[in-house]
Design an enzyme around this catalytic site. Structure first.
Site, mmCIF file in Angstrom:
data_model
loop_
_atom_site.group_PDB
_atom_site.id
_atom_site.type_symbol
_atom_site.label_atom_id
_atom_site.label_comp_id
_atom_site.label_asym_id
_atom_site.label_seq_id
_atom_site.Cartn_x
_atom_site.Cartn_y
_atom_site.Cartn_z
ATOM 1 N N TYR A 1 3.931 -6.534 7.669
ATOM 2 C CA TYR A 1 3.197 -7.291 6.668
ATOM 3 C C TYR A 1 2.234 -8.219 7.384
ATOM 4 O O TYR A 1 2.603 -9.303 7.838
ATOM 5 C CB TYR A 1 4.141 -8.122 5.799
ATOM 6 C CG TYR A 1 5.059 -7.333 4.901
ATOM 7 C CD1 TYR A 1 4.897 -5.973 4.681
ATOM 8 C CD2 TYR A 1 6.118 -7.974 4.255
ATOM 9 C CE1 TYR A 1 5.749 -5.265 3.846
ATOM 10 C CE2 TYR A 1 6.975 -7.276 3.408
ATOM 11 C CZ TYR A 1 6.787 -5.927 3.221
ATOM 12 O OH TYR A 1 7.641 -5.237 2.390
ATOM 13 N N PHE B 1 8.729 -3.450 -5.784
ATOM 14 C CA PHE B 1 7.779 -3.395 -6.897
ATOM 15 C C PHE B 1 8.500 -3.676 -8.216
ATOM 16 O O PHE B 1 8.319 -2.951 -9.206
ATOM 17 C CB PHE B 1 7.065 -2.049 -6.981
ATOM 18 C CG PHE B 1 6.130 -1.749 -5.839
ATOM 19 C CD1 PHE B 1 5.716 -2.748 -4.976
ATOM 20 C CD2 PHE B 1 5.671 -0.461 -5.623
ATOM 21 C CE1 PHE B 1 4.860 -2.473 -3.913
ATOM 22 C CE2 PHE B 1 4.814 -0.170 -4.583
ATOM 23 C CZ PHE B 1 4.409 -1.180 -3.721
ATOM 24 N N PRO B 2 9.338 -4.721 -8.288
ATOM 25 C CA PRO B 2 10.106 -4.967 -9.515
ATOM 26 C C PRO B 2 9.234 -5.315 -10.713
ATOM 27 O O PRO B 2 9.685 -5.210 -11.854
ATOM 28 C CB PRO B 2 11.013 -6.138 -9.133
ATOM 29 C CG PRO B 2 10.264 -6.851 -8.055
ATOM 30 C CD PRO B 2 9.586 -5.772 -7.274
ATOM 31 N N LEU B 3 7.983 -5.730 -10.442
ATOM 32 C CA LEU B 3 7.053 -6.064 -11.519
ATOM 33 C C LEU B 3 5.914 -5.050 -11.587
ATOM 34 O O LEU B 3 4.764 -5.404 -11.852
ATOM 35 C CB LEU B 3 6.526 -7.492 -11.334
ATOM 36 C CG LEU B 3 7.600 -8.580 -11.383
ATOM 37 C CD1 LEU B 3 7.026 -9.944 -11.061
ATOM 38 C CD2 LEU B 3 8.291 -8.588 -12.750
ATOM 39 N N GLY C 1 -0.494 7.440 -14.925
ATOM 40 C CA GLY C 1 0.956 7.353 -14.991
ATOM 41 C C GLY C 1 1.555 6.131 -14.318
ATOM 42 O O GLY C 1 2.769 5.913 -14.416
#
Length: 305
Positions: free
Chosen positions: A63, A214-216, A233
């Site tokens: 990162y 990527f929970p949101l 999609g």
């Protein structure tokens, strides 16, 4: 501070985390590359996260590269005893700022050493081997078993407390568990993407934590975004968002908070690591820890994907 039992998860006898953590991927600059837009704010976000009860920070030395780990060390070292820092190896950044698989045993050893150095630790709490089983990373040419065996050796040497896997299939999880214990799996899962459901089920059966990245929906739940340019999609529909807004509104919660509450209510082994570089969004995210959706509302949201 005493944390209610339903808000923590025991990954191992010596590893307990809050189920709502913080992901450091958004701390570096655009494209997860280079320094943050605002260095002071980035440090403030990390410190405020811990103040709000975060005991689990997810990061990686790719990162930035190096940026997220450097910021974590600057903001929080010496670390609170309760803070678990999880990192990922198996990926490096290429000259075009892309993500490139790098899971050869020697390269993994180098990445572990770099994480230890950048984070200022003698031992890493949790190290995920990032592989391409979920289709978001072109797999390494190194055999999966050889890569995981290399990390298991570093665990035996005391450089790693616990091992995890990221982006894996059910078969890869079983293969790894035959080599060494797996404390956690980090795969993609959110309200509108259940592609990781089979791996989640395997984790439930084995009592392994499932950390949803990527929970949101990779930031696509933020109000006001133009989702028309999203890949086909990938973006939630207006109808799906309306249902989420309606359910969240009944609790006085935002769609972000309702989505995180769904994730934590969806399975007893899920962990969420929403990331942000904004203090305002951090406060919003962390408030979801106190939101408990009814069984009926969970059932409605379960039908959205």
């Amino acid at each position: 501070m005493t944390v209610p039992a339903d808000k923590i998860l025991h990954l191992a006898d010596d590893l307990t985390v809050g189920r709502l953590g913080y992901g450091a991927m958004q701390l570096p600059g655009p494209g997860v590359w280079g320094p943050p837009r605002d260095h002071t704010t980035a440090l403030a976000v990390l410190r405020r996260a811990v103040e709000l009860g975060v005991s689990h920070i997810d990061t990686s030395d790719f990162y930035g590269p190096h940026v997220a780990n450097d910021l974590i060390k600057e903001a929080l070292h010496p670390y609170p005893d309760h803070l678990v820092i999880a990192t990922k190896v198996g990926v490096v950044r290429d000259e075009w700022h892309g993500f490139e698989a790098a899971a050869e045993p020697q390269r993994l050893r180098e990445q572990v050493d770099e994480n230890l150095l950048r984070l200022g630790r003698d031992r890493l709490d949790l190290v995920y081997l990032r592989v391409g089983g979920d289709g978001l990373l072109f797999p390494s040419e190194a055999p999966f078993a050889e890569s995981f065996e290399a990390l298991a050796e570093l665990r035996q040497r005391g450089l790693i407390r616990h091992l995890g896997l990221s982006g894996v299939t059910v078969a890869q999880l079983a293969e790894a568990r035959a080599i060494a214990p797996v404390a956690a799996v980090q795969n993609r899962l959110h309200l509108f993407d259940r592609s990781g459901a089979d791996v989640l089920s395997a984790c439930e059966d084995a009592g392994i934590a499932f950390t949803a990245y990527f929970p949101l929906a990779a930031g696509m739940l933020r109000p006001g975004l133009d989702l028309s340019q999203a890949p086909p999609g990938m973006a939630p529909s207006a109808a799906q968002l309306a249902v989420l807004d309606e359910i969240g509104g009944r609790y006085g919660a935002t769609r972000i908070q309702a989505a995180l509450a769904w994730l934590l209510g969806h399975s007893p082994v899920t962990l969420a690591i929403p990331g942000t570089s904004s203090l305002v969004h951090l406060e919003e995210n962390m408030a979801a820890a106190d939101l408990v959706l009814s069984d009926d509302d969970l059932a409605v949201l379960n039908k959205l994907a």
